[in-house]
Design a protein around this motif. Structure first.
Motif, PDB file in Angstrom:
ATOM      1  N   ASN A 500       0.834  -1.189   0.000  1.00  0.00           N
ATOM      2  CA  ASN A 500       0.000   0.000   0.000  1.00  0.00           C
ATOM      3  C   ASN A 500       0.879   1.254   0.000  1.00  0.00           C
ATOM      4  OD1 ASN A 500      -2.310  -1.479  -0.039  1.00  0.00           O
ATOM      5  ND2 ASN A 500      -2.562  -1.476   2.207  1.00  0.00           N
ATOM      6  N   ALA A 501       1.925   1.202   0.849  1.00  0.00           N
ATOM      7  CA  ALA A 501       2.817   2.356   0.906  1.00  0.00           C
ATOM      8  C   ALA A 501       3.807   2.311  -0.251  1.00  0.00           C
ATOM      9  CB  ALA A 501       3.547   2.344   2.252  1.00  0.00           C
ATOM     10  N   LYS A 502       4.447   1.147  -0.323  1.00  0.00           N
ATOM     11  CA  LYS A 502       5.376   0.993  -1.441  1.00  0.00           C
ATOM     12  C   LYS A 502       4.555   0.748  -2.697  1.00  0.00           C
ATOM     13  CE  LYS A 502       9.260  -0.899   1.157  1.00  0.00           C
ATOM     14  NZ  LYS A 502      10.085  -2.058   1.423  1.00  0.00           N
ATOM     15  N   GLN A 503       5.071   1.227  -3.812  1.00  0.00           N
ATOM     16  CA  GLN A 503       4.326   1.084  -5.048  1.00  0.00           C
ATOM     17  C   GLN A 503       4.712  -0.158  -5.817  1.00  0.00           C
ATOM     18  OE1 GLN A 503       1.573   2.734  -6.180  1.00  0.00           O
ATOM     19  NE2 GLN A 503       1.677   3.522  -4.077  1.00  0.00           N
ATOM     20  N   GLU A 504       5.933  -0.664  -5.524  1.00  0.00           N
ATOM     21  CA  GLU A 504       6.310  -1.888  -6.210  1.00  0.00           C
ATOM     22  C   GLU A 504       7.241  -2.712  -5.327  1.00  0.00           C
ATOM     23  OE1 GLU A 504       9.919  -0.041  -8.907  1.00  0.00           O
ATOM     24  OE2 GLU A 504       7.931  -0.320  -9.799  1.00  0.00           O
ATOM     25  N   GLY A 505       7.289  -4.000  -5.734  1.00  0.00           N
ATOM     26  CA  GLY A 505       8.121  -4.914  -4.944  1.00  0.00           C
ATOM     27  C   GLY A 505       8.054  -6.317  -5.468  1.00  0.00           C
ATOM     28  N   TYR A 506       8.560  -7.210  -4.622  1.00  0.00           N
ATOM     29  CA  TYR A 506       8.590  -8.619  -5.036  1.00  0.00           C
ATOM     30  C   TYR A 506       7.921  -9.501  -4.011  1.00  0.00           C
ATOM     31  CZ  TYR A 506      12.108  -7.122  -8.412  1.00  0.00           C
ATOM     32  OH  TYR A 506      12.757  -6.499  -9.420  1.00  0.00           O
ATOM     33  N   ILE A 507       7.403 -10.514  -4.582  1.00  0.00           N
ATOM     34  CA  ILE A 507       6.921 -11.596  -3.712  1.00  0.00           C
ATOM     35  C   ILE A 507       7.670 -12.846  -4.113  1.00  0.00           C
ATOM     36  CG2 ILE A 507       4.966 -13.071  -3.085  1.00  0.00           C
ATOM     37  CD1 ILE A 507       3.159 -10.656  -3.734  1.00  0.00           C
ATOM     38  N   TYR A 508       8.236 -13.538  -3.069  1.00  0.00           N
ATOM     39  CA  TYR A 508       8.962 -14.781  -3.353  1.00  0.00           C
ATOM     40  C   TYR A 508       8.184 -15.949  -2.813  1.00  0.00           C
ATOM     41  CZ  TYR A 508      12.774 -11.426  -3.816  1.00  0.00           C
ATOM     42  OH  TYR A 508      13.527 -10.354  -4.160  1.00  0.00           O
ATOM     43  N   VAL A 509       8.115 -16.947  -3.642  1.00  0.00           N
ATOM     44  CA  VAL A 509       7.521 -18.209  -3.158  1.00  0.00           C
ATOM     45  C   VAL A 509       8.636 -19.248  -3.169  1.00  0.00           C
ATOM     46  CG1 VAL A 509       5.880 -20.037  -3.626  1.00  0.00           C
ATOM     47  CG2 VAL A 509       5.226 -17.656  -4.003  1.00  0.00           C
ATOM     48  N   LEU A 510       8.953 -19.766  -1.956  1.00  0.00           N
ATOM     49  CA  LEU A 510      10.005 -20.768  -1.852  1.00  0.00           C
ATOM     50  C   LEU A 510       9.373 -22.072  -1.348  1.00  0.00           C
ATOM     51  CD1 LEU A 510      11.332 -17.898  -0.517  1.00  0.00           C
ATOM     52  CD2 LEU A 510      13.341 -19.366  -0.750  1.00  0.00           C
ATOM     53  N   VAL A 511       9.744 -23.146  -2.023  1.00  0.00           N
ATOM     54  CA  VAL A 511       9.271 -24.474  -1.564  1.00  0.00           C
ATOM     55  C   VAL A 511      10.496 -25.364  -1.426  1.00  0.00           C
ATOM     56  CG1 VAL A 511       7.870 -26.468  -2.074  1.00  0.00           C
ATOM     57  CG2 VAL A 511       7.049 -24.184  -2.688  1.00  0.00           C
ATOM     58  N   ALA A 512      10.697 -25.896  -0.284  1.00  0.00           N
ATOM     59  CA  ALA A 512      11.860 -26.770  -0.082  1.00  0.00           C
ATOM     60  C   ALA A 512      11.533 -27.838   1.012  1.00  0.00           C
ATOM     61  CB  ALA A 512      13.054 -25.936   0.365  1.00  0.00           C
ATOM     62  N   GLN A 513      12.435 -28.796   1.005  1.00  0.00           N
ATOM     63  CA  GLN A 513      12.258 -29.848   2.003  1.00  0.00           C
ATOM     64  C   GLN A 513      13.136 -29.508   3.195  1.00  0.00           C
ATOM     65  OE1 GLN A 513      12.694 -33.623   0.131  1.00  0.00           O
ATOM     66  NE2 GLN A 513      12.311 -34.732   2.037  1.00  0.00           N
ATOM     67  N   GLU A 514      12.617 -29.694   4.419  1.00  0.00           N
ATOM     68  CA  GLU A 514      13.422 -29.327   5.585  1.00  0.00           C
ATOM     69  C   GLU A 514      13.169 -30.339   6.687  1.00  0.00           C
ATOM     70  OE1 GLU A 514      13.646 -25.008   6.857  1.00  0.00           O
ATOM     71  OE2 GLU A 514      12.972 -25.926   8.707  1.00  0.00           O
ATOM     72  N   GLY A 515      14.174 -31.190   6.890  1.00  0.00           N
ATOM     73  CA  GLY A 515      14.051 -32.191   7.967  1.00  0.00           C
ATOM     74  C   GLY A 515      12.856 -33.073   7.794  1.00  0.00           C
ATOM     75  N   GLY A 516      12.587 -33.521   6.592  1.00  0.00           N
ATOM     76  CA  GLY A 516      11.461 -34.443   6.393  1.00  0.00           C
ATOM     77  C   GLY A 516      10.153 -33.721   6.181  1.00  0.00           C
ATOM     78  N   ASP A 517      10.133 -32.434   6.500  1.00  0.00           N
ATOM     79  CA  ASP A 517       8.885 -31.691   6.280  1.00  0.00           C
ATOM     80  C   ASP A 517       9.014 -30.849   4.990  1.00  0.00           C
ATOM     81  OD1 ASP A 517       7.808 -32.649   8.579  1.00  0.00           O
ATOM     82  OD2 ASP A 517       8.440 -30.933   9.827  1.00  0.00           O
ATOM     83  N   LEU A 518       7.869 -30.439   4.557  1.00  0.00           N
ATOM     84  CA  LEU A 518       7.839 -29.566   3.390  1.00  0.00           C
ATOM     85  C   LEU A 518       7.588 -28.150   3.880  1.00  0.00           C
ATOM     86  CD1 LEU A 518       7.827 -29.693   0.232  1.00  0.00           C
ATOM     87  CD2 LEU A 518       5.328 -29.591   0.422  1.00  0.00           C
ATOM     88  N   VAL A 519       8.435 -27.251   3.475  1.00  0.00           N
ATOM     89  CA  VAL A 519       8.264 -25.880   3.939  1.00  0.00           C
ATOM     90  C   VAL A 519       8.021 -24.974   2.715  1.00  0.00           C
ATOM     91  CG1 VAL A 519       9.368 -23.929   5.069  1.00  0.00           C
ATOM     92  CG2 VAL A 519       9.691 -26.258   5.936  1.00  0.00           C
ATOM     93  N   CYS A 520       6.903 -24.230   2.795  1.00  0.00           N
ATOM     94  CA  CYS A 520       6.611 -23.256   1.742  1.00  0.00           C
ATOM     95  C   CYS A 520       6.696 -21.873   2.376  1.00  0.00           C
ATOM     96  CB  CYS A 520       5.188 -23.435   1.204  1.00  0.00           C
ATOM     97  SG  CYS A 520       4.861 -25.105   0.688  1.00  0.00           S
ATOM     98  N   GLU A 521       7.488 -21.055   1.781  1.00  0.00           N
ATOM     99  CA  GLU A 521       7.665 -19.738   2.375  1.00  0.00           C
ATOM    100  C   GLU A 521       7.205 -18.682   1.368  1.00  0.00           C
ATOM    101  OE1 GLU A 521      11.334 -19.418   4.569  1.00  0.00           O
ATOM    102  OE2 GLU A 521      11.394 -17.274   4.080  1.00  0.00           O
ATOM    103  N   ILE A 522       6.355 -17.766   1.871  1.00  0.00           N
ATOM    104  CA  ILE A 522       5.885 -16.675   0.999  1.00  0.00           C
ATOM    105  C   ILE A 522       6.416 -15.396   1.631  1.00  0.00           C
ATOM    106  CG2 ILE A 522       3.880 -15.458   0.033  1.00  0.00           C
ATOM    107  CD1 ILE A 522       3.326 -18.869   1.336  1.00  0.00           C
TER     108      ILE A 522
END
Lengths: 601, 439
Positions: A500-522
């Motif tokens: 809202n304040a910033k007019q532009e930017g990035y969104i990262y979607v990361l999907v990786a395996q971590e210790g047997g679990d699946l981690v999705c980071e936004i």
């Protein structure tokens, strides 16, 4: 210490019951034997006093028959002229004297014959100094000594009475004395009242004893007591000749009160005492039964105690074994049950031990089974409900979103950018297809990414490309299964709130395996925010949302419901820096319907 | 669980009450006390004896037992003291019942009575022939102790008689001991009269119910109440007896008698100095010496004899007894004990004389030092030697089996005689009664 206490805690039941039982068994056996002994003692003493009362009667009648014989002899002597002549006449010629002595002998032999059976020696002393004795074996007293004997004076003092008198007897060569009992009476002229002699019917105490000796035994004694308290005769020889005023007092008491028996203390022993008065003799016949001895005969304390101990011991061993068997299984059961932790319902208890505990274990296990079934049912129902909800939600594609998207496409078409319009329509089609068409619960990361891309494409079409989305997906995670539309709400959230304040930017979607679990980071580099205590994302309700029902807020709930407490969402945010959302999921390759609540039995 | 518990408790209670009531049975009642009677249950080396007179016979037994124990350490002599009447009665009862149960191994029997037992119960006595030399004993003792030439009794004490006199009284009447040798009973009466005159003391103490003095008199003449075979009463025609009765009556008539009615009065009469003489057996020795204050005032002279009889001697016998072995277990030990002490031991007899003053009838022992001792009580008279000498001349008579039975008859007839009944009638009646009694 604590271990012991622990042990005690589990054996408490056994110990308590066992101690109570031990105490009560001992109490019962002690009280029962005590009562029985008491009752038998009383019964015994009563019977004893009855039989010994009869014995006393017999002793008495024996003494009476002796007295009768003595009285007969005494009367004969008294009435005999020969005796009187012998005792009164003065001197005389040898011939005359010889005659008198001969006649006296003849007369006395005749009289003595009647008392021969009683082994009584008769002596008579005369006023003229003459003495005649049928025999002196019982009392070898010299003539002069006999005249000086106190019993002679006593007989003369009461000339009309037949007196039974006691004497310690004479010492023999060995220094022993043989006590005697003499019936004495003065010989008196009836007319003048002049005493012309004294007669002595002497019997050994041992002879006198015959009348009761057969009734005596070790603890059962007879004492004959003169009226002045001297023990005249007894089967306990050491007592003869002794004074026993206390015994006399007891005897007089018994005779006065006419009681059967009485407890009396004599010679430091508790005795049952019976007594009767021998009126002819002016003596008391006393029967003393040593209580301790008599009851000792009755009750073998040692064997009773031993038997009691044996019975109690056997009972305790039996009780111990039975109780141990009973309580051990119970204790084990309790131990097992208390070891089952709160959420761990998979531990079944071992079915063993007694019938009762087996039943209990069965019931417990059955209950566990039931619980499992119910919980499963519940989970299933909830899941179904959730799925239904989800399905319903998926179908509620926000009409505004559709409207806006379609409006954007119309504008593209009007502007003539057909390519772009067609791409947008393709993306919308793919999105709708995935949202509505695919009913399966989970989708692969690859599919999810396609959806995301379609959604991002449409958004970029509508709102321009000031917000760029980059995808970093580990290749091995492409096949991983995730619940449908799990990432989309966060992307959406970032699109509409992070910039809202910033007019532009990035969104990262990361999907990786971590210790047997699946981690999705936004993660975004947008405005960021102050995280309150709730650490919740702002609730979105806007026409820009793809779905009206699915929001970031219930994703977390969904994940926890599906996979358990260890899974879910973590949000970190810094104002001006951006927001990071980490979704943690179990790593699953194959799509499956049921996840965690699998029945294992 | 509750049920099990109750069962355990209940069974426990039942058991307890059962055992408590169990011991009830042996209560009440009185135990019979076994009296210690005759104990013939003697082992091989334990011998039981019945005897009377602790001062004489029993002492002799103890001396014998001590001697015998030297060679036989296991030997035990169990002496049961009984009055003579009791011994006789118990023997009669047991033997009459045909049982030896409760009887001792050895029993002392008075010579007058021995034949009645030996003849009535020959199987009950153990024959002693050969265990001792009969010829070594005074011959008058062999008769009473044997039957048909077989010895059953081992002779013990001599009943040899003497006349014990108070020398002081006699001196007052003018007599010396030397004057009193070989008297007749007639002399005795004369002396008695003089003594009474001089001292006022009677000469003799007599029990009218005991004719011991008659027995002394007739044995001086070799006569007895019974004939030579000891079978029939010999009263009628018995001249010695007739004279003895006469003497007895004359003694009474001489008024020199102090009567006594029993043994203790008899002793008292001479111990108190009431009588001047005591004609009796030597066994009275100890009783006379019991009155020590009279030491030196006594002497013993030969017993008077009957004046008119042929072959009469100044020696007689009164009492005396012998040992008999009963036919019970342990008889061999008992016989051996008697034979090696009373039957053969000279030293033993010497000891008897010194310790008790008992004179045996064993001839080889009658010459030892103890026999030659002078007795100061009797004015240093060698009394034992004198008695031993007189023992040898005692006429042998057959006492037969009924001495006391006949005497009972004679006691009554004597009173009749004293009252004036003719002597021939007296003896005739006595003979009849005695014969009637013996049948």
């Amino acid at each position: 210490m604590k271990r012991y206490f622990e042990k005690f805690k589990y054996h408490g039941l056994f110990l308590k019951m066992f101690i109570i039982l031990v105490v009560s068994i001992i109490a019962v056996s002690v009280s029962v034997s005590w009562t029985t002994i008491r009752i038998s003692e009383r019964l015994f003493i009563n019977t004893f006093s009855i039989t010994n009362g009869k014995v006393i009667g017999q002793i008495k009648s024996g003494f009476e028959s002796l007295n009768t014989a003595i009285v007969t002899a005494v009367n004969n002597i008294q009435q005999s002229g020969t005796v009187k002549q012998f005792l009164t006449e003065g001197g005389g010629s040898s011939l005359a004297l010889s005659k008198t002595y001969y006649n006296m002998n003849k007369q006395m032999k005749q009289i003595a014959y009647n008392v021969d059976a009683f082994e009584i020696d008769i002596s008579v002393t005369g006023a003229n100094g003459r003495v005649y004795a049928t025999n002196r074996a019982n009392w070898p007293i010299a003539d002069e000594a006999l005249k000086r004997e106190p019993m002679t004076a006593a007989a003369k003092a009461q000339p009309r009475r037949l007196l039974y008198q006691y004497s310690d007897g004479l010492e023999n060569e060995n220094g022993e004395r043989e006590p005697i009992i003499a019936a004495t009476k003065a010989l008196m002229e009836r007319s003048s009242g002049k005493i012309y002699g004294v007669m002595y019917l002497v019997m050994k105490e041992s002879q006198f004893k015959r009348y009761y000796e057969s009734y005596t035994s070790e603890g059962n004694h007879v004492v004959v007591l003169s009226n002045d308290g001297v023990i005249v005769s007894s089967d306990r020889e050491e007592l003869i000749g002794q004074r026993a005023p206390d015994l006399l007092a007891h005897a007089l008491d018994i005779e006065k009160r006419e009681i059967d028996y009485k407890d009396a203390r004599f010679m430091d022993k508790d005795n049952i005492m019976l007594a009767d008065y021998l009126s002819f003799y002016d003596m008391h016949v006393v029967n003393l039964i040593d209580k301790q001895w008599a009851l000792g005969q009755l009750i073998d304390t040692k064997s009773i105690v031993l038997i009691c101990i044996a019975i109690v011991g056997v009972a305790l061993i039996i009780v111990f074994l039975i109780f141990r068997r009973l309580t051990r299984s119970l204790t084990r059961l309790v131990k097992q049950i208390s070891n089952i932790s709160k959420y761990d319902f998979h531990h079944y208890v071992a079915v063993s031990g007694s019938f009762e505990t087996r039943q209990l274990a069965h019931a417990f296990n059955f209950m566990l089974d039931e619980l499992h079934v119910y919980v499963e049912e519940l989970v299933k129902t909830q899941k179904k409900q959730r799925n239904a909800e989800l399905a319903a939600l998926q179908r509620q594609i926000n009409p505004h979103f559709l409207y806006n998207t379609l409006a954007s496409i119309k504008i593209m078409v009007q502007r003539g950018s057909r390519e772009k319009a067609a791409d947008t329509i393709n993306a919308l089609i793919s999105l709708l297809q995935n949202a509505i068409g695919n009913v399966s619960e989970t989708v692969s990361i690859e599919q999810e990414l396609d959806n995301l891309k379609s959604y991002v494409f449409i958004n970029q079409v509508r709102y321009g490309e000031r917000i760029k989305v980059n995808y970093f997906v580990a290749p091995d995670c492409m096949e991983a299964q995730v619940p449908k539309l799990i990432i989309q709400p966060f992307i959406e959230n970032a699109f509409f709130h992070a910039f809202n304040a910033k007019q532009e930017g990035y969104i990262y979607v990361l999907v990786a395996q971590e210790g047997g679990d699946l981690v999705c980071e936004i993660a975004d580099n947008g405005d960021g925010m102050e995280l309150g205590d709730g650490s919740k994302l702002p609730k979105a309700s806007s026409s820009r949302q793809l779905f009206t029902g699915i929001g970031v807020s219930n994703v977390n709930d969904r994940l926890k419901l599906l996979y358990g407490e260890s899974y879910g969402i973590a949000i970190t945010s810094e104002p001006e820096q951006g927001t990071q959302v980490r979704i943690r999921l179990p790593f699953q390759r194959e799509p499956e319907d049921n996840t965690s609540f699998q029945q294992s039995s | 669980m509750k049920k099990k518990l109750a069962t355990v408790l209940l069974s426990g209670m039942l058991l307890l009450s059962a055992c408590a009531s169990n011991s009830n049975n042996d209560a009440g009642g009185t135990n019979e006390e076994a009296s210690g009677g005759g104990n013939a249950k003697a082992g091989a080396s334990e011998v039981t004896v019945w005897a009377w007179d602790p001062n004489f016979n029993i002492k002799a037994l103890n001396i014998a037992a001590d001697l015998y124990k030297k060679d036989h350490p296991d030997f035990k002599l169990n002496i049961v003291e009984n009055a003579q009447e009791d011994v006789v009665q118990k023997l009669n009862t047991s033997l009459g019942a045909g049982t030896t149960k409760g009887l001792p191994n050895i029993v002392l029997i008075e010579d007058y009575r021995s034949q009645s037992f030996l003849q009535a119960f020959p199987d009950m006595f153990h024959e002693l022939t050969g265990t001792f030399k009969a010829e070594d004993f005074a011959q008058y003792k062999i008769g009473p102790t044997s039957v048909d030439g077989k010895n059953y009794g081992l002779p013990f004490d001599s009943g040899v008689t003497g006349l014990f006199v108070r020398t002081d009284y006699l001196e007052q009447a003018g007599y010396k001991v030397a004057d009193l040798q070989n008297l007749t009973w007639d002399d005795f009466i004369e002396i008695g009269k003089k003594v009474k005159e001089a001292t006022g003391k009677p000469m003799i103490s007599l029990d009218p119910n005991d004719l011991g003095i008659i027995r002394i008199m007739i044995q001086t003449a070799g006569s007895w109440y019974m004939d030579k075979d000891g079978k029939a009463p010999y009263l009628v025609g018995n001249e010695a007896l007739k004279e003895a009765f006469d003497v007895y009556k004359r003694i009474m008539e001489a008024d020199i008698v102090k009567p006594h009615s029993d043994w203790s009065q008899f002793l008292a009469n001479f111990n108190s100095g009431e009588v001047a003489s005591v004609p009796t057996g030597n066994w009275i020795n100890a009783s006379i010496k019991a009155e020590a204050s009279q030491s030196g005032k006594w002497a013993v002279v030969p017993i008077p004899k009957l004046a008119s009889q042929p072959d009469t001697v100044n020696a007689s016998n009164l009492g005396g007894s012998s040992w008999y072995v009963l036919n019970v277990d342990g008889k061999e030990t008992a016989a051996d004990f008697l034979a090696s002490t009373f039957g053969a031991n000279v030293d033993f007899y010497q000891q008897l004389v010194t310790d008790i003053g008992a004179i045996g009838t064993y001839s080889p022992a009658s010459s030892g030092a103890a026999y030659e001792a002078a007795d100061p009580f009797y004015g240093n008279q060698k009394t034992i030697a004198d008695f031993a000498k007189w023992t040898d001349s005692i006429p042998r008579v057959n006492y037969g089996s009924s001495t006391y039975a006949i005497e009972d008859v004679l006691v009554v007839e004597m009173q009749n005689f004293l009252s004036g009944k003719a002597i021939d009638d007296v003896l005739k009646d006595a003979q009849q009664q005695a014969e009637a009694q013996m049948q």
